[in-house]
Design an enzyme around this catalytic site. Structure first.
Site, PDB file in Angstrom:
ATOM      1  CG  HIS A 113      -1.971   1.006   1.262  1.00 22.83           C
ATOM      2  ND1 HIS A 113      -1.855   2.196   1.941  1.00 22.83           N
ATOM      3  CD2 HIS A 113      -3.193   1.013   0.682  1.00 22.83           C
ATOM      4  CE1 HIS A 113      -2.972   2.898   1.786  1.00 22.83           C
ATOM      5  NE2 HIS A 113      -3.801   2.209   1.024  1.00 22.83           N
ATOM      6  CB  SER A 313      -9.495 -12.724  -2.468  1.00 20.96           C
ATOM      7  OG  SER A 313      -9.685 -11.624  -3.285  1.00 20.96           O
TER       8      SER A 313
HETATM    9  C1  LIG Z   1      -6.685   0.228   2.985  1.00 19.51           C
HETATM   10  C2  LIG Z   1      -5.319  -0.250   3.232  1.00 19.51           C
HETATM   11  C3  LIG Z   1      -4.428   0.478   4.009  1.00 19.51           C
HETATM   12  C4  LIG Z   1      -4.765   1.834   4.563  1.00 19.51           C
HETATM   13  O1  LIG Z   1      -5.826   1.802   5.438  1.00 19.51           O
HETATM   14  P1  LIG Z   1      -6.660   3.125   5.716  1.00 19.51           P
HETATM   15  O2  LIG Z   1      -7.699   2.627   6.662  1.00 19.51           O
HETATM   16  O3  LIG Z   1      -7.186   3.595   4.415  1.00 19.51           O
HETATM   17  O4  LIG Z   1      -5.745   4.099   6.354  1.00 19.51           O
HETATM   18  C5  LIG Z   1      -3.171  -0.048   4.239  1.00 19.51           C
HETATM   19  N1  LIG Z   1      -2.815  -1.222   3.731  1.00 19.51           N
HETATM   20  C6  LIG Z   1      -3.654  -1.960   2.974  1.00 19.51           C
HETATM   21  C7  LIG Z   1      -3.181  -3.275   2.464  1.00 19.51           C
HETATM   22  C8  LIG Z   1      -4.932  -1.500   2.705  1.00 19.51           C
HETATM   23  O5  LIG Z   1      -5.761  -2.250   1.960  1.00 19.51           O
END
Ligand SMILES: *Cc1c(COP(=O)(O)O)cnc(C)c1O
Length: 363
Positions: A113, A313
């Site tokens: 991410h 998934s």
């Molecule tokens: C959505 C997501 C995040 C970030 O989460 P937020 O709640 O949007 O801050 C981080 N890592 C992964 C793998 C995600 O899917």
């Protein structure tokens, strides 16, 4: 003013009908919590330390108790808090890892991410990007090779439990066995389980939790559980957290979270979601999503579109859709792929209308 709000409400009502590209559940109803919106509830600081009565920390602690069991956290040796989202949970976990191993090198896969890079930059941590397999899962051979070259450093690994584009899961037991093979003494593994970690335990998949080699786990609350306010949970081993508590005691032992003031409503929302659904309700929602993802994949395959899913998934991946479709259905695209995420609240009718649009765009 009234008119502005009305126009805005109409717009989001309409756009929510074609919201299938991002991982936010929409099947929630928190009207029972509305009376609490008349109060300013602030869970400032540590959830286990009393601040004053205008907070909801007793509910927050129950949420943490639930996740401790859910993620097989060591009994009496877990700590965590309700965050503003998955990214804050990841930031906290990386901060903890850095305090434990100031000389640590962070490894994360290229499917990670976008928020992780920013977190590492904020924390001024050194990192190396590991290749991903086509599925989106970490390439363990590349991890091994890279680790070998940096054996003198402490190792901090960020495992993706549900990558952003393809919802691939990095296998924490495999990562741990690699660390063992190379006799790496100090290591820390964080599971970024923002989306998938919220439901995988229900399907009997635990290869990312504390019992399977993780030192911390973070999830987003507004994804699978669903929330009108972004939220999340981070959980770590209490003994680690106490070590940094001591080493940075000039901050004051109360200020253990990333932000100072924290929403008391978020803790109530998480508590309510868990209580209201119960394990059975959560499993039912999960099964529906997995079945919907499979349904969509089959429908797209029937059109000759090579759509696919990773196991367990909600995310259906396919070659990049047209700009028009991406715009209407609010699809996220990366390079040459797009995805639909069959979250709770995405209906068969929505998916079928989407398939119809895909069919037309092929002609
Ligand atoms: C959505 C997501 C995040 C970030 O989460 P937020 O709640 O949007 O801050 C981080 N890592 C992964 C793998 C995600 O899917």
């Amino acid at each position: 003013m009234e008119q502005d709000l009305k126009i805005f409400l109409e717009k989001i009502k309409d756009r929510s009908q074609t919201y299938i590209g991002y991982p936010a559940a929409t099947d929630f109803n928190y009207t029972e919590l509305l009376p609490f919106l008349e109060y300013s509830l602030n869970n400032v600081g540590d959830p286990y330390i009393f601040s004053n009565d205008m907070q909801s920390k007793q509910f927050e602690r129950e949420v943490l108790e639930f996740f401790a069991e859910y993620f097989n956290a060591p009994k009496n040796n877990y700590w965590g808090y309700v965050t503003n989202g998955g990214s804050e949970g990841n930031l906290y976990a990386l901060y903890l890892a850095r305090e434990l191993y100031p000389n640590g090198m962070v490894y994360y896969s290229e499917a990670t991410h976008y928020s992780i890079q920013k977190n590492l930059h904020l924390l001024n941590m050194e990192s190396i990007v590991i290749r991903s397999q086509p599925s989106g899962e970490m390439d363990y051979a590349d991890l091994e090779e890279t680790l070998q070259m940096n054996r003198h450093r402490s190792v901090i690994i960020l495992a993706n439990i549900g990558t952003t584009m393809t919802e691939a899961k990095d296998h924490v037991p495999t990562i741990q066995s690699i660390l063992k093979n190379y006799a790496i003494k100090s290591s820390y593994v964080h599971s970024d389980a923002a989306l998938s970690g919220s439901y995988l335990p229900l399907l009997g998949y635990h290869d990312f939790d504390f019992a399977h080699g993780a030192d911390s786990v973070a999830i987003s609350g507004h994804k699978f559980f669903g929330s009108p306010i972004t939220t999340g949970v981070v959980m770590v081993k209490k003994s680690y957290k106490e070590r940094i508590g001591r080493s940075i005691n000039y901050i004051g032992s109360l200020d253990t979270t990333i932000t100072g003031s924290r929403s008391g409503i978020n803790a109530l929302i998480m508590w309510y979601a868990i209580k209201k659904h119960g394990r059975d309700g959560m499993l039912r929602r999960t099964m529906e999503c997995v079945e919907n993802a499979n349904h969509l994949k089959v429908q797209l395959n029937a059109l000759g579109i090579p759509a696919w899913t990773n196991t367990n998934s909600f995310t259906v991946v396919f070659p990049k859709a047209t700009e028009e479709i991406c715009k209407k259905w609010q699809l996220a695209s990366d390079n040459d792929i797009s995805h639909v995420i069959c979250m709770p609240g995405v209906t068969r009718a929505m998916l079928d209308a989407f398939v119809e649009d895909m069919k037309k765009s092929k002609q």
